[in-house]
Design a protein around this motif. Structure first.
Motif: not given
Length: 230
Positions: A25-32, A183-199
């Motif tokens: 969460y520390v790493r992810s918070s730093q990127t966002t 949560v992932l270090d890269n927000l784009t990867d995180e969004n893609r992962y969540l979208d894929g799981q929901c789909a």
């Protein structure tokens, strides 16, 4: 000062939940550029929202499969019909052992053993097993047989594709049940992962019953929570 009003810091969370766990969460918070504690709380909330959706889809799946297997053999305790479905190989009787243990636990709880209780207590792993290639000529054939209700919303009836979707749901459920992070270090990867799981969840529900899929999606909290990510 009451306990509710005491300020909580990252150091507190590191002490309570470990520095290693919080490092994600520390790493992810730093990127966002967001607050670590807010992010940790959000992760917990979206995890629970996804588990709600998984619960709906899992129950839909097991009822769909159970209904067709019961029709195929003519009785509700289809899970005991090894002669027809060949659940157990010559080397292992893991499925039979699992069912026996479920029945033992039901008796231990003081309740009568019924097919409904046994089926409700089967793990998602068991449903994945029933979709495996080893049972394609028995279980899968019964599931897609129009005489048993068939799969009118899944005209291709490709077992391996269906199995892979259910396995993906199982893996997500296991991940969330073990309190792993989304949560992932890269927000784009995180969004893609969540979208894929929901789909993926929507795909499973939709090939079983499109109306059920629409209802599950309408009740989901995931999209609203994604919009409120710190």
């Amino acid at each position: 000062m009451s306990p509710e009003s005491q300020p909580v810091t990252l150091a507190d969370l590191q002490r309570w939940f470990s520095t290693e766990r919080m490092s994600t969460y520390v790493r992810s918070s730093q990127t966002t550029d967001c607050d670590v504690i807010d992010l940790y709380v959000w992760n917990g909330r979206i995890s629970k929202a996804l588990l709600e959706d998984i619960a709906h889809v899992e129950v839909l799946l097991r009822n769909f499969m159970s209904e067709r297997l019961a029709r195929a053999c003519g009785h509700e305790d289809w899970y005991r019909n090894d002669a027809r479905f060949r659940f157990n190989s010559s080397k292992t009787r893991r499925f039979e052992t699992s069912v026996t243990e479920i029945e033992r636990q039901i008796r231990h709880s003081g309740k009568p053993v019924t097919p409904g209780r046994v089926i409700a207590d089967m793990s998602l792993g068991s449903w994945c097993f029933l979709l495996s290639s080893r049972l394609e000529q028995t279980v899968w054939r019964a599931l897609r047989d129009p005489a048993n209700g068939g799969m009118p919303n899944y005209p291709s009836c490709k077992r391996a594709v269906f199995e892979n979707h259910v396995k993906t749901m199982r893996d997500l459920r296991n991940r969330l049940s073990h309190q792993e992070h989304l949560v992932l270090d890269n927000l784009t990867d995180e969004n893609r992962y969540l979208d894929g799981q929901c789909a993926n969840l929507d795909w499973i529900a939709r090939v079983i019953d499109p109306k059920a899929a629409d209802w599950i999606r309408s009740q989901s909290r995931v999209t609203a929570l994604c919009a409120r990510r710190p």
